[in-house]
Design a protein around this motif. Structure first.
Motif, PDB file in Angstrom:
ATOM      1  N   ARG A   1       1.088  -1.247  -0.223  1.00  0.00           N
ATOM      2  CA  ARG A   1       0.020   0.068  -0.189  1.00  0.00           C
ATOM      3  C   ARG A   1       0.801   1.235  -0.074  1.00  0.00           C
ATOM      4  NH1 ARG A   1      -2.178   3.265  -1.502  1.00  0.00           N
ATOM      5  NH2 ARG A   1      -3.883   4.760  -0.775  1.00  0.00           N
ATOM      6  N   THR A   2       1.680   1.346   0.613  1.00  0.00           N
ATOM      7  CA  THR A   2       2.876   2.531   0.956  1.00  0.00           C
ATOM      8  C   THR A   2       3.642   2.772  -0.278  1.00  0.00           C
ATOM      9  OG1 THR A   2       2.992   1.713   3.236  1.00  0.00           O
ATOM     10  CG2 THR A   2       4.635   3.447   2.417  1.00  0.00           C
ATOM     11  N   LEU A   3       4.052   1.537  -0.904  1.00  0.00           N
ATOM     12  CA  LEU A   3       4.673   1.682  -1.909  1.00  0.00           C
ATOM     13  C   LEU A   3       3.965   2.241  -3.235  1.00  0.00           C
ATOM     14  CD1 LEU A   3       6.893  -1.773  -1.897  1.00  0.00           C
ATOM     15  CD2 LEU A   3       7.771   0.566  -1.674  1.00  0.00           C
ATOM     16  N   ARG A   4       2.712   1.705  -3.285  1.00  0.00           N
ATOM     17  CA  ARG A   4       1.996   2.058  -4.361  1.00  0.00           C
ATOM     18  C   ARG A   4       1.695   3.673  -4.243  1.00  0.00           C
ATOM     19  NH1 ARG A   4      -3.096   1.102  -4.728  1.00  0.00           N
ATOM     20  NH2 ARG A   4      -3.788   0.223  -2.795  1.00  0.00           N
ATOM     21  N   PHE A   5       1.420   4.053  -2.922  1.00  0.00           N
ATOM     22  CA  PHE A   5       1.477   5.406  -2.651  1.00  0.00           C
ATOM     23  C   PHE A   5       2.583   6.139  -3.322  1.00  0.00           C
ATOM     24  CE2 PHE A   5       2.040   9.401   0.043  1.00  0.00           C
ATOM     25  CZ  PHE A   5       0.887  10.125  -0.194  1.00  0.00           C
ATOM     26  N   HIS A   6       3.722   5.839  -3.066  1.00  0.00           N
ATOM     27  CA  HIS A   6       4.910   6.718  -3.451  1.00  0.00           C
ATOM     28  C   HIS A   6       5.301   6.313  -4.855  1.00  0.00           C
ATOM     29  CE1 HIS A   6       6.203   7.637   0.432  1.00  0.00           C
ATOM     30  NE2 HIS A   6       6.211   6.458   0.900  1.00  0.00           N
ATOM     31  N   CYS A   7       4.401   5.324  -5.674  1.00  0.00           N
ATOM     32  CA  CYS A   7       4.426   5.388  -6.988  1.00  0.00           C
ATOM     33  C   CYS A   7       3.284   6.038  -7.659  1.00  0.00           C
ATOM     34  CB  CYS A   7       4.414   3.871  -7.481  1.00  0.00           C
ATOM     35  SG  CYS A   7       6.076   2.863  -7.452  1.00  0.00           S
ATOM     36  N   GLY A   8       3.191   7.212  -6.998  1.00  0.00           N
ATOM     37  CA  GLY A   8       1.993   8.212  -7.764  1.00  0.00           C
ATOM     38  C   GLY A   8       0.657   7.567  -7.596  1.00  0.00           C
ATOM     39  N   GLU A   9       0.558   6.980  -6.455  1.00  0.00           N
ATOM     40  CA  GLU A   9      -0.997   6.534  -6.113  1.00  0.00           C
ATOM     41  C   GLU A   9      -1.148   5.401  -7.288  1.00  0.00           C
ATOM     42  OE1 GLU A   9      -2.872   5.887  -4.080  1.00  0.00           O
ATOM     43  OE2 GLU A   9      -2.701   7.498  -2.434  1.00  0.00           O
ATOM     44  N   MET A  10      -0.223   4.518  -7.554  1.00  0.00           N
ATOM     45  CA  MET A  10      -0.516   3.365  -8.412  1.00  0.00           C
ATOM     46  C   MET A  10      -1.612   2.704  -8.041  1.00  0.00           C
ATOM     47  SD  MET A  10       1.903  -0.060  -9.271  1.00  0.00           S
ATOM     48  CE  MET A  10       2.903   0.915  -9.997  1.00  0.00           C
ATOM     49  N   THR A  11      -2.764   2.413  -8.963  1.00  0.00           N
ATOM     50  CA  THR A  11      -3.868   1.678  -8.210  1.00  0.00           C
ATOM     51  C   THR A  11      -3.582  -0.002  -8.134  1.00  0.00           C
ATOM     52  OG1 THR A  11      -4.720   1.232 -10.765  1.00  0.00           O
ATOM     53  CG2 THR A  11      -5.390   3.124  -9.816  1.00  0.00           C
ATOM     54  N   GLN A  12      -4.566  -0.509  -7.661  1.00  0.00           N
ATOM     55  CA  GLN A  12      -4.579  -2.018  -7.553  1.00  0.00           C
ATOM     56  C   GLN A  12      -4.342  -2.603  -8.967  1.00  0.00           C
ATOM     57  OE1 GLN A  12      -7.208  -3.309  -4.525  1.00  0.00           O
ATOM     58  NE2 GLN A  12      -5.868  -2.752  -2.981  1.00  0.00           N
ATOM     59  N   GLN A  13      -5.486  -2.161  -9.650  1.00  0.00           N
ATOM     60  CA  GLN A  13      -5.524  -2.680 -10.920  1.00  0.00           C
ATOM     61  C   GLN A  13      -4.442  -2.453 -11.752  1.00  0.00           C
ATOM     62  OE1 GLN A  13      -8.668  -4.266 -12.208  1.00  0.00           O
ATOM     63  NE2 GLN A  13      -6.754  -4.945 -13.539  1.00  0.00           N
ATOM     64  N   GLN A  14      -3.642  -1.422 -11.689  1.00  0.00           N
ATOM     65  CA  GLN A  14      -2.325  -1.264 -12.438  1.00  0.00           C
ATOM     66  C   GLN A  14      -1.307  -2.248 -12.121  1.00  0.00           C
ATOM     67  OE1 GLN A  14      -2.011   3.081 -11.477  1.00  0.00           O
ATOM     68  NE2 GLN A  14      -2.636   3.737 -13.300  1.00  0.00           N
ATOM     69  N   LEU A  15      -1.193  -2.225 -10.531  1.00  0.00           N
ATOM     70  CA  LEU A  15      -0.305  -3.286 -10.314  1.00  0.00           C
ATOM     71  C   LEU A  15      -0.489  -4.802 -10.586  1.00  0.00           C
ATOM     72  CD1 LEU A  15       2.282  -4.183  -8.532  1.00  0.00           C
ATOM     73  CD2 LEU A  15       0.586  -4.174  -6.365  1.00  0.00           C
ATOM     74  N   ALA A  16      -1.842  -5.054 -10.340  1.00  0.00           N
ATOM     75  CA  ALA A  16      -2.340  -6.411 -10.918  1.00  0.00           C
ATOM     76  C   ALA A  16      -1.884  -6.670 -12.539  1.00  0.00           C
ATOM     77  CB  ALA A  16      -3.840  -6.534 -10.641  1.00  0.00           C
ATOM     78  N   ASP A  17      -2.378  -5.554 -13.278  1.00  0.00           N
ATOM     79  CA  ASP A  17      -1.827  -5.870 -14.607  1.00  0.00           C
ATOM     80  C   ASP A  17      -0.619  -6.184 -14.852  1.00  0.00           C
ATOM     81  OD1 ASP A  17      -4.629  -5.651 -15.337  1.00  0.00           O
ATOM     82  OD2 ASP A  17      -4.411  -3.431 -15.947  1.00  0.00           O
ATOM     83  N   GLN A  18       0.380  -5.466 -14.174  1.00  0.00           N
ATOM     84  CA  GLN A  18       1.786  -5.672 -14.302  1.00  0.00           C
ATOM     85  C   GLN A  18       2.334  -6.816 -14.071  1.00  0.00           C
ATOM     86  OE1 GLN A  18       4.626  -1.933 -14.075  1.00  0.00           O
ATOM     87  NE2 GLN A  18       2.821  -1.072 -13.126  1.00  0.00           N
ATOM     88  N   ILE A  19       1.836  -7.471 -12.704  1.00  0.00           N
ATOM     89  CA  ILE A  19       2.332  -8.783 -12.297  1.00  0.00           C
ATOM     90  C   ILE A  19       1.364  -9.881 -12.861  1.00  0.00           C
ATOM     91  CG2 ILE A  19       3.317  -7.651 -10.247  1.00  0.00           C
ATOM     92  CD1 ILE A  19       0.989  -8.565  -8.661  1.00  0.00           C
ATOM     93  N   GLY A  20       0.393  -9.677 -13.485  1.00  0.00           N
ATOM     94  CA  GLY A  20      -0.355 -10.903 -14.002  1.00  0.00           C
ATOM     95  C   GLY A  20      -1.220 -11.510 -13.047  1.00  0.00           C
ATOM     96  N   VAL A  21      -1.855 -11.108 -12.243  1.00  0.00           N
ATOM     97  CA  VAL A  21      -2.975 -11.420 -11.411  1.00  0.00           C
ATOM     98  C   VAL A  21      -4.041 -10.582 -11.231  1.00  0.00           C
ATOM     99  CG1 VAL A  21      -1.367 -12.633  -9.707  1.00  0.00           C
ATOM    100  CG2 VAL A  21      -2.230 -10.101  -9.307  1.00  0.00           C
ATOM    101  N   THR A  22      -5.314 -11.012 -10.778  1.00  0.00           N
ATOM    102  CA  THR A  22      -6.256 -10.225 -10.746  1.00  0.00           C
ATOM    103  C   THR A  22      -6.231  -8.912  -9.808  1.00  0.00           C
ATOM    104  OG1 THR A  22      -7.455 -11.475  -9.172  1.00  0.00           O
ATOM    105  CG2 THR A  22      -7.903 -12.039 -11.362  1.00  0.00           C
ATOM    106  N   ARG A  23      -7.088  -7.888  -9.689  1.00  0.00           N
ATOM    107  CA  ARG A  23      -7.153  -6.829  -8.859  1.00  0.00           C
ATOM    108  C   ARG A  23      -7.393  -7.371  -7.276  1.00  0.00           C
ATOM    109  NH1 ARG A  23     -10.362  -3.903  -6.296  1.00  0.00           N
ATOM    110  NH2 ARG A  23     -12.422  -4.757  -7.379  1.00  0.00           N
ATOM    111  N   GLN A  24      -8.510  -8.469  -7.297  1.00  0.00           N
ATOM    112  CA  GLN A  24      -8.901  -8.916  -6.180  1.00  0.00           C
ATOM    113  C   GLN A  24      -7.772  -9.564  -5.380  1.00  0.00           C
ATOM    114  OE1 GLN A  24     -10.502  -9.129  -9.107  1.00  0.00           O
ATOM    115  NE2 GLN A  24     -12.312  -8.176  -8.645  1.00  0.00           N
TER     116      GLN A  24
END
Lengths: 75, 139
Positions: A13-36
């Motif tokens: 959560r903290t790292l997403r915040f420091h990455c310009g409020e990266m969304t869970q969906q954006q992270l999910a897309d990059q690592i190949g899993v679902t947002r859930q």
């Protein structure tokens, strides 16, 4: 704060915040899993595989230990 | 409720099973209690139940797919599926062993067939419920 069901804590959560409020969906897309699944990992409801853990640390350009910490059970 | 396509799919399968196969088991129970003992008499009811299960699954999965951003299963979905299956498959195993014992004891074919069906139903419902529990509580 929801009680974690795993022994692995994380700073996603903290790292997403420091990455310009990266969304869970954006992270999910990059690592190949679902947002859930990202949501479950963040909330301590699921410990990801090593492969996904390494992908997450690579997205944030951090060593694995800065993203995930193992908390040994007391007693 | 924030759910992935796979979790929605589990809900659809569970509803389909309970409505279709559960409904069949209720009707079959009434038929047996009314003295019906020939297996072919159950076939039309069973066919309707299977058609109902298939229709609910098709309609439910179309709605679930439209309501989901991605329909691909990931490692968490697969782990939850495997764990739920390993925790529920013993029910079917007990039913199969029970059916073999029933055959040895020359129990009527109607009872043997429905023992197998009940154990399959119980196993699949338990698997779906366990999957939902794992999705909600974490794994």
């Amino acid at each position: 704060m929801a009680r974690s069901r795993t022994s692995v804590r994380n700073q996603i959560r903290t790292l997403r915040f420091h990455c310009g409020e990266m969304t869970q969906q954006q992270l999910a897309d990059q690592i190949g899993v679902t947002r859930q699944t990202v949501n479950a990992i963040e909330g301590g409801k699921y410990s990801p595989s090593l492969e996904v853990a390494f992908r997450i640390s690579r997205v944030f350009d951090k060593p694995l230990e800065e993203v995930f910490q193992f908390v040994a059970a007391s007693g | 409720m924030d759910t992935s396509f796979e979790e929605k799919s589990v809900w659809v399968q569970l509803v389909g099973l309970v409505v279709g196969l559960g409904g069949y088991l209720i009707v079959a129970g009434l038929m047996v209690s009314n003295g019906v003992s020939a297996l072919p008499a159950f076939v039309p009811v069973f066919a309707v139940a299977i058609a109902l299960v298939v229709a609910i699954n098709i309609a439910g999965h179309v709605v679930a797919a439209v309501a989901s951003q991605s329909i691909e299963a990931d490692e968490r979905d697969r782990l939850i599926g495997c764990r739920a299956e390993s925790q529920s498959s013993w029910i079917l195993g007990v039913g199969v062993i029970g059916a073999i014992v029933a055959l040895i004891l020359s129990v009527s074919g109607v009872w043997v067939a429905h023992l197998l069906l009940v154990s399959l139903f119980g196993s699949e419902v338990a698997r779906g419920v366990l999957q939902i529990v794992h999705y909600r509580r974490g794994i």
